[in-house]
Design an enzyme around this catalytic site. Structure first.
Site, PDB file in Angstrom:
ATOM      1  N   ILE A 106       0.224   3.712   9.335  1.00 33.34           N
ATOM      2  CA  ILE A 106      -0.110   4.435   8.103  1.00 33.34           C
ATOM      3  C   ILE A 106       0.160   3.211   6.966  1.00 33.34           C
ATOM      4  O   ILE A 106       1.293   2.580   7.020  1.00 33.34           O
ATOM      5  CB  ILE A 106       0.327   5.565   7.791  1.00 33.34           C
ATOM      6  CG1 ILE A 106      -0.425   6.539   6.326  1.00 33.34           C
ATOM      7  CG2 ILE A 106       1.865   5.637   7.352  1.00 33.34           C
ATOM      8  CD1 ILE A 106      -0.143   7.813   6.252  1.00 33.34           C
ATOM      9  N   CYS A 107      -0.771   2.985   5.968  1.00 31.49           N
ATOM     10  CA  CYS A 107      -0.636   2.271   4.704  1.00 31.49           C
ATOM     11  C   CYS A 107      -1.023   3.074   3.558  1.00 31.49           C
ATOM     12  O   CYS A 107      -0.779   4.300   3.510  1.00 31.49           O
ATOM     13  CB  CYS A 107      -1.126   0.875   4.523  1.00 31.49           C
ATOM     14  SG  CYS A 107      -2.796   0.804   4.846  1.00 31.49           S
ATOM     15  N   ARG A 108      -1.176   2.379   2.327  1.00 24.37           N
ATOM     16  CA  ARG A 108      -1.918   3.151   1.206  1.00 24.37           C
ATOM     17  C   ARG A 108      -3.242   3.874   1.286  1.00 24.37           C
ATOM     18  O   ARG A 108      -3.416   4.828   1.259  1.00 24.37           O
ATOM     19  CB  ARG A 108      -1.936   2.192  -0.217  1.00 24.37           C
ATOM     20  CG  ARG A 108      -2.222   2.961  -1.182  1.00 24.37           C
ATOM     21  CD  ARG A 108      -2.054   1.925  -2.542  1.00 24.37           C
ATOM     22  NE  ARG A 108      -2.975   1.001  -2.401  1.00 24.37           N
ATOM     23  CZ  ARG A 108      -4.318   1.031  -2.845  1.00 24.37           C
ATOM     24  NH1 ARG A 108      -4.609   2.000  -3.652  1.00 24.37           N
ATOM     25  NH2 ARG A 108      -4.959   0.018  -2.697  1.00 24.37           N
TER      26      ARG A 108
END
Length: 112
Positions: free
Chosen positions: A63-65
């Protein structure tokens, strides 16, 4: 670009199974502002040097932004023997889905 295995936040179980690692690849300031409680934090730029911190026998959700960096990391991990899946929409979708979040500062968690 190769197809990247991905899952939406709504399709993730509220309680991730114990044999799953949620890997947050955002930068330190983004992590500090707000992250999933059980996530492992390894910024994308440090991943190659820190691969030993990821369990090879577990599924990894990345997951990232918003999903861009995590898609690249997912491809990299899968090419190197991991079972990785990108979390579509990233922490923005996580927060929008009212998933639990915490911050390092103790302030109200937010997604930078």
């Amino acid at each position: 670009m190769n197809q990247v295995p991905s899952v939406s936040v709504v399709d993730l179980p509220a309680e991730l199974p114990t044999d799953v690692t949620l890997l947050d690849v955002r930068e330190q300031d983004e992590w500090d502002a707000g992250h999933a409680p059980d996530a492992v934090h390894i910024p994308m730029g440090e991943l190659a040097a820190r691969l030993g911190e990821l369990p090879e026998s577990e599924a990894v959700y990345v997951i990232c932004r918003s999903g861009g960096r995590s898609a690249r990391v997912t491809q990299y991990l899968n090419a190197n023997g991991w079972d990785a899946t990108n979390v579509d929409g990233g922490m923005q979708s996580w927060a929008a889905g009212s998933r639990p979040m915490e911050s390092v500062s103790g302030q109200e968690p937010e997604v930078l």
